[in-house]
Scaffold this motif. Structure first.
Motif, PDB file in Angstrom:
ATOM      1  N   ILE A   1       0.840  -1.199   0.000  1.00 32.52           N
ATOM      2  CA  ILE A   1       0.000   0.000   0.000  1.00 32.52           C
ATOM      3  C   ILE A   1       0.878   1.253   0.000  1.00 32.52           C
ATOM      4  N   ARG A   2       1.946   1.249   0.788  1.00 25.86           N
ATOM      5  CA  ARG A   2       2.847   2.412   0.780  1.00 25.86           C
ATOM      6  C   ARG A   2       3.428   2.618  -0.611  1.00 25.86           C
ATOM      7  N   ALA A   3       3.768   1.525  -1.300  1.00 18.04           N
ATOM      8  CA  ALA A   3       4.325   1.638  -2.653  1.00 18.04           C
ATOM      9  C   ALA A   3       3.299   2.230  -3.619  1.00 18.04           C
ATOM     10  N   GLU A   4       2.026   1.883  -3.430  1.00 18.55           N
ATOM     11  CA  GLU A   4       0.983   2.440  -4.295  1.00 18.55           C
ATOM     12  C   GLU A   4       0.811   3.940  -4.066  1.00 18.55           C
ATOM     13  N   TYR A   5       1.131   4.387  -2.875  1.00 18.95           N
ATOM     14  CA  TYR A   5       1.012   5.813  -2.544  1.00 18.95           C
ATOM     15  C   TYR A   5       2.392   6.475  -2.441  1.00 18.95           C
ATOM     16  N   ALA A   6       3.309   6.010  -3.260  1.00 21.21           N
ATOM     17  CA  ALA A   6       4.677   6.534  -3.231  1.00 21.21           C
ATOM     18  C   ALA A   6       4.728   8.024  -3.540  1.00 21.21           C
ATOM     19  N   PHE A   7       3.711   8.537  -4.210  1.00 20.28           N
ATOM     20  CA  PHE A   7       3.675   9.961  -4.551  1.00 20.28           C
ATOM     21  C   PHE A   7       3.396  10.851  -3.344  1.00 20.28           C
ATOM     22  N   MET A   8       2.950  10.257  -2.227  1.00 16.22           N
ATOM     23  CA  MET A   8       2.642  11.037  -1.026  1.00 16.22           C
ATOM     24  C   MET A   8       3.864  11.168  -0.132  1.00 16.22           C
ATOM     25  N   PRO A   9       4.124  12.359   0.401  1.00 15.25           N
ATOM     26  CA  PRO A   9       5.204  12.497   1.387  1.00 15.25           C
ATOM     27  C   PRO A   9       4.929  11.622   2.608  1.00 15.25           C
ATOM     28  N   ASP A  10       5.989  11.234   3.291  1.00 13.31           N
ATOM     29  CA  ASP A  10       5.853  10.304   4.413  1.00 13.31           C
ATOM     30  C   ASP A  10       4.864  10.793   5.468  1.00 13.31           C
ATOM     31  N   ASP A  11       4.997  12.050   5.883  1.00 16.07           N
ATOM     32  CA  ASP A  11       4.124  12.556   6.944  1.00 16.07           C
ATOM     33  C   ASP A  11       2.665  12.517   6.526  1.00 16.07           C
ATOM     34  N   ALA A  12       2.386  12.936   5.302  1.00 15.40           N
ATOM     35  CA  ALA A  12       1.003  12.949   4.813  1.00 15.40           C
ATOM     36  C   ALA A  12       0.461  11.530   4.722  1.00 15.40           C
ATOM     37  N   PHE A  13       1.293  10.610   4.256  1.00 20.68           N
ATOM     38  CA  PHE A  13       0.846   9.221   4.154  1.00 20.68           C
ATOM     39  C   PHE A  13       0.556   8.643   5.527  1.00 20.68           C
ATOM     40  N   ARG A  14       1.468   8.862   6.477  1.00 16.12           N
ATOM     41  CA  ARG A  14       1.273   8.305   7.815  1.00 16.12           C
ATOM     42  C   ARG A  14      -0.018   8.822   8.444  1.00 16.12           C
ATOM     43  N   THR A  15      -0.280  10.102   8.275  1.00 15.49           N
ATOM     44  CA  THR A  15      -1.498  10.690   8.838  1.00 15.49           C
ATOM     45  C   THR A  15      -2.743  10.074   8.204  1.00 15.49           C
ATOM     46  N   ALA A  16      -2.745   9.994   6.877  1.00 11.85           N
ATOM     47  CA  ALA A  16      -3.917   9.464   6.166  1.00 11.85           C
ATOM     48  C   ALA A  16      -4.105   7.981   6.439  1.00 11.85           C
ATOM     49  N   ARG A  17      -3.023   7.238   6.422  1.00 10.55           N
ATOM     50  CA  ARG A  17      -3.121   5.789   6.626  1.00 10.55           C
ATOM     51  C   ARG A  17      -3.550   5.473   8.048  1.00 10.55           C
ATOM     52  N   THR A  18      -3.017   6.196   9.013  1.00 14.29           N
ATOM     53  CA  THR A  18      -3.409   5.983  10.404  1.00 14.29           C
ATOM     54  C   THR A  18      -4.904   6.221  10.578  1.00 14.29           C
ATOM     55  N   ALA A  19      -5.420   7.265   9.946  1.00 14.69           N
ATOM     56  CA  ALA A  19      -6.848   7.564  10.059  1.00 14.69           C
ATOM     57  C   ALA A  19      -7.697   6.431   9.484  1.00 14.69           C
ATOM     58  N   ILE A  20      -7.268   5.870   8.369  1.00 16.40           N
ATOM     59  CA  ILE A  20      -8.015   4.767   7.745  1.00 16.40           C
ATOM     60  C   ILE A  20      -8.006   3.545   8.669  1.00 16.40           C
ATOM     61  N   LEU A  21      -6.830   3.190   9.156  1.00 14.13           N
ATOM     62  CA  LEU A  21      -6.724   1.999  10.005  1.00 14.13           C
ATOM     63  C   LEU A  21      -7.456   2.202  11.332  1.00 14.13           C
ATOM     64  N   GLN A  22      -7.375   3.405  11.900  1.00 16.14           N
ATOM     65  CA  GLN A  22      -8.104   3.695  13.133  1.00 16.14           C
ATOM     66  C   GLN A  22      -9.612   3.599  12.903  1.00 16.14           C
ATOM     67  N   GLY A  23     -10.046   4.025  11.713  1.00 19.88           N
ATOM     68  CA  GLY A  23     -11.463   3.929  11.388  1.00 19.88           C
ATOM     69  C   GLY A  23     -11.959   2.492  11.432  1.00 19.88           C
ATOM     70  N   PHE A  24     -11.157   1.584  10.882  1.00 20.04           N
ATOM     71  CA  PHE A  24     -11.536   0.171  10.947  1.00 20.04           C
ATOM     72  C   PHE A  24     -11.473  -0.340  12.388  1.00 20.04           C
ATOM     73  N   LEU A  25     -10.410   0.018  13.093  1.00 20.82           N
ATOM     74  CA  LEU A  25     -10.215  -0.498  14.447  1.00 20.82           C
ATOM     75  C   LEU A  25     -11.312  -0.026  15.391  1.00 20.82           C
ATOM     76  N   SER A  26     -11.865   1.132  15.121  1.00 25.00           N
ATOM     77  CA  SER A  26     -12.892   1.686  16.007  1.00 25.00           C
ATOM     78  C   SER A  26     -14.256   1.029  15.818  1.00 25.00           C
ATOM     79  N   ARG A  27     -14.408   0.225  14.781  1.00 26.81           N
ATOM     80  CA  ARG A  27     -15.688  -0.443  14.565  1.00 26.81           C
ATOM     81  C   ARG A  27     -15.913  -1.502  15.645  1.00 26.81           C
ATOM     82  N   GLU A  28     -17.149  -1.682  15.986  1.00 30.03           N
ATOM     83  CA  GLU A  28     -17.475  -2.716  16.967  1.00 30.03           C
ATOM     84  C   GLU A  28     -17.087  -4.094  16.432  1.00 30.03           C
ATOM     85  N   ARG A  29     -17.316  -4.294  15.140  1.00 28.00           N
ATOM     86  CA  ARG A  29     -16.903  -5.515  14.452  1.00 28.00           C
ATOM     87  C   ARG A  29     -16.278  -5.124  13.126  1.00 28.00           C
TER      88      ARG A  29
END
Length: 196
Positions: free
Chosen positions: A138-166
């Motif tokens: 996934i990081r390779a697919e978003y290679a055009f994004m700077p590291d900080d921007a990618f980390r922020t966006a990716r963390t938000a996506i993963l947190q969104g899944f983790l916050s689900r009850e299931r």
């Protein structure tokens, strides 16, 4: 059956250079799980078409990949699937944008769409080494994004899944993948927050 020329066209799409995870290997891996649970589906034919086409259009910089993939399926399924099955397959693809089962479906279609979405997220519950490879791809697919921007966006996506009850809608996927998926997500978020 999906006509061979359509499958060949899909293979070409899934071999595009911007893809690292969303390749034909992803389709084949999802197909394995579809075959395991095929008897669970009430309408397996449109599910299979949705599975093949759900990432057919994939531009990591775009925000309408799911819609474009659904429209491609609607065009290419014409004459091969009934209008009802085509519409349902397209609805399944559109549902992958938010990974939420849309309202207004009958009980059987709700069940089919839920299991389809679970299949698409099987990777979250994969063994650690397989999941870590996924994150790298996934990081390779978003290679055009700077590291900080990618980390922020990716963390938000993963947190969104983790916050689900299931994470998984169906009992079989929940039972098989939920625990491992949550561990994978927590580990991936920790890595992102450490800036690695």
């Amino acid at each position: 059956m999906i006509p061979a020329p359509l499958l060949e066209g899909l293979r070409t799409r899934y071999a595009e250079p911007q893809r690292h995870y969303h390749t034909w290997l992803h389709i084949e891996a999802t197909l394995k799980h579809f075959r395991r649970w095929e008897d669970e589906f009430h309408r397996p034919e449109p599910v299979l078409w949705a599975l093949y086409w759900h990432d057919a259009i994939y531009d990591p910089a775009a925000r309408d990949n799911e819609e474009q993939s659904a429209q491609l399926l609607e065009r290419e399924a014409s004459g091969h699937l009934t209008p009802e099955n085509t519409a349902f397959a397209a609805k399944m693809i559109r549902a992958t944008a938010e990974h939420v089962v849309p309202p207004g479906l009958n009980a059987q279609d709700t069940a089919d769409l839920a299991l389809f979405l679970d299949l698409d997220l099987f990777i979250l519950g994969a063994p650690k080494s397989v999941y870590d490879r996924y994150e790298a791809d996934i990081r390779a697919e978003y290679a055009f994004m700077p590291d900080d921007a990618f980390r922020t966006a990716r963390t938000a996506i993963l947190q969104g899944f983790l916050s689900r009850e299931r994470l998984y809608f169906t009992q079989q996927a929940h039972r098989e993948w939920e625990e491992t998926a949550r561990a994978n997500l927590e580990r991936a978020i920790a890595v992102l927050e450490q800036g690695e």
